[in-house]
Write an enzyme that holds these catalytic residues in place. Structure first.
Site, PDB file in Angstrom:
ATOM      1  NE  ARG A   1      -1.761  -2.316   2.781  1.00 59.28           N
ATOM      2  CZ  ARG A   1      -1.904  -3.606   2.476  1.00 59.28           C
ATOM      3  NH1 ARG A   1      -2.948  -4.014   1.845  1.00 59.28           N
ATOM      4  NH2 ARG A   1      -0.992  -4.494   2.851  1.00 59.28           N
TER       5      ARG A   1
ATOM      6  NE  ARG B   1       7.510   0.759   4.606  1.00 56.11           N
ATOM      7  CZ  ARG B   1       6.282   0.236   4.602  1.00 56.11           C
ATOM      8  NH1 ARG B   1       6.083  -1.015   4.216  1.00 56.11           N
ATOM      9  NH2 ARG B   1       5.255   0.967   4.980  1.00 56.11           N
TER      10      ARG B   1
HETATM   11  C1  NCD Z   1       2.377  -1.045   8.187  1.00 56.52           C
HETATM   12  C2  NCD Z   1       3.874  -0.836   8.239  1.00 56.52           C
HETATM   13  O1  NCD Z   1       4.581  -1.071   7.265  1.00 56.52           O
HETATM   14  O2  NCD Z   1       4.321  -0.416   9.300  1.00 56.52           O
HETATM   15  N1  NCD Z   1       1.873  -1.211   6.899  1.00 56.52           N
HETATM   16  C3  NCD Z   1       1.548  -0.112   6.149  1.00 56.52           C
HETATM   17  O3  NCD Z   1       2.366   0.721   5.854  1.00 56.52           O
HETATM   18  N2  NCD Z   1       0.271   0.032   5.784  1.00 56.52           N
HETATM   19  C4  NCD Z   1       1.865  -2.035   9.146  1.00 56.52           C
HETATM   20  C5  NCD Z   1       2.428  -3.432   9.191  1.00 56.52           C
HETATM   21  O4  NCD Z   1       3.313  -3.800   8.412  1.00 56.52           O
HETATM   22  O5  NCD Z   1       1.948  -4.203  10.015  1.00 56.52           O
END
Ligand code: NCD
Length: 308
Positions: free
Chosen positions: A57, A107
């Site tokens: 997402r 990320r």
């Molecule tokens: C989350 C994350 O990456 O921290 N996902 C996201 O970005 N929607 C939650 C998760 O991985 O549990």
């Protein structure tokens, strides 16, 4: 109140006014998009997405947002095919990508990675999750979703359920909710409690907090339940993970005592913490929440790129 050219690393870097302003811009863009189909604010601009950890997402909604703004996207979704495999440092990677782009979304599994990247380059850096630390853009879309569903944030009783220790989404969300007049219920197994430093900060900021392990006893109190996945990949030890695996689930039975208006959110992905039978109930807000990612990230990109 100025997002122009700014890095977006932690919710702590922003004021309540900054957040409210961004949510208003997102709402405006959602309407414009509905009317026009696609927009052209970011024509000629390039977003780079650097994902050193899995994502569905966050990465795709950033990409979709940039395309819908009329801009274009480069990047990678796994460091395995990049020069990182040859031993290139994060600093050199971002300094390189800066030459190719106008804004960078990153990320990374290491806490503080986005902050470090921001110190290395001039273009805005947006943190799409740094280890267990922060996930500010998820929080912005969470707040947007709450506002759209309830018409307000003030006055709500909100439960955060699950892995409050390693879950970066709930760390950012709890800190942002402290700007509002909310009751916070922190519901987790004892091993996965919210870190002390965040609880202390919330206390200092005057938030009413209830910590509990009792999901079913707490559900009747709540307007909103924010469910999280146990962050298996963050556990230093598999034994510790096995102690808490499967320790809570929201299903039809757990919801028997919920008020009719209770809404359930989840940043997704889910594993087994929300039974699919809940999807068809009026409580489920998590797919609407997914939708909010696009207008909110459009606002973030448009503002940091100075094109709105
Ligand atoms: C989350 C994350 O990456 O921290 N996902 C996201 O970005 N929607 C939650 C998760 O991985 O549990």
């Amino acid at each position: 109140m100025d997002w122009k050219g700014r890095d977006v690393i932690s919710v702590r870097d922003f004021s309540k006014e900054d957040i409210e302003f961004l949510l208003k811009v997102a709402e405006r863009l959602e309407k414009e998009l509905e009317e026009k189909g696609s927009l052209d604010y970011a024509g000629g601009k390039i977003l780079a997405t650097l994902f050193f950890e899995p994502s569905t997402r966050t990465r795709m909604s950033f990409e979709s947002a940039m395309h819908r703004l009329g801009g274009s996207v480069i990047g990678f979704s796994s460091a395995a095919t990049t020069s990182v495999r040859k031993g290139e440092s994060l600093a050199d990677t971002v300094r390189t990508v800066e030459q190719y782009s106008d804004v960078i979304v990153i990320r990374h599994p290491m806490e503080g990675a986005a902050r470090l990247a921001a110190e290395m380059v001039e273009v805005p850096i947006i943190n799409a999750g740094d280890g267990s630390n922060q996930h500010p853009t998820q929080t912005l879309l969470d707040l947007y979703t709450i506002k759209r569903a309830f018409g307000r944030i003030d006055g709500l009783k909100i439960g955060l359920l699950g892995d409050l220790k390693y879950g970066r989404t709930v760390h950012s969300l709890a800190e942002a909710l402290a700007f509002y007049d909310v009751g916070l219920y922190l519901i987790s197994p004892r091993l996965l409690r919210m870190p002390r430093h965040i609880i202390e900060e919330l206390h200092e900021r005057g938030v009413e907090i209830h910590e509990t392990t009792d999901l079913e006893g707490t559900i009747p109190e709540l307007d909103l339940l924010y469910v999280t996945r146990i962050q298996r990949e963050r556990f230093p030890d598999e034994e510790e993970y096995l102690k808490v695996k499967g320790s809570y689930q929201v299903n039809r039975r757990t919801l028997e005592k919920a008020t009719e208006k209770l809404k359930i959110m989840h940043p997704l992905p889910r594993v087994d913490e929300i039974h699919p039978e809940v999807d068809r109930s009026g409580h489920a807000l998590y797919f609407r929440q997914v939708f909010s990612g696009v207008p909110v990230r459009m606002a973030l990109l448009g503002l940091t790129l100075r094109v709105l």
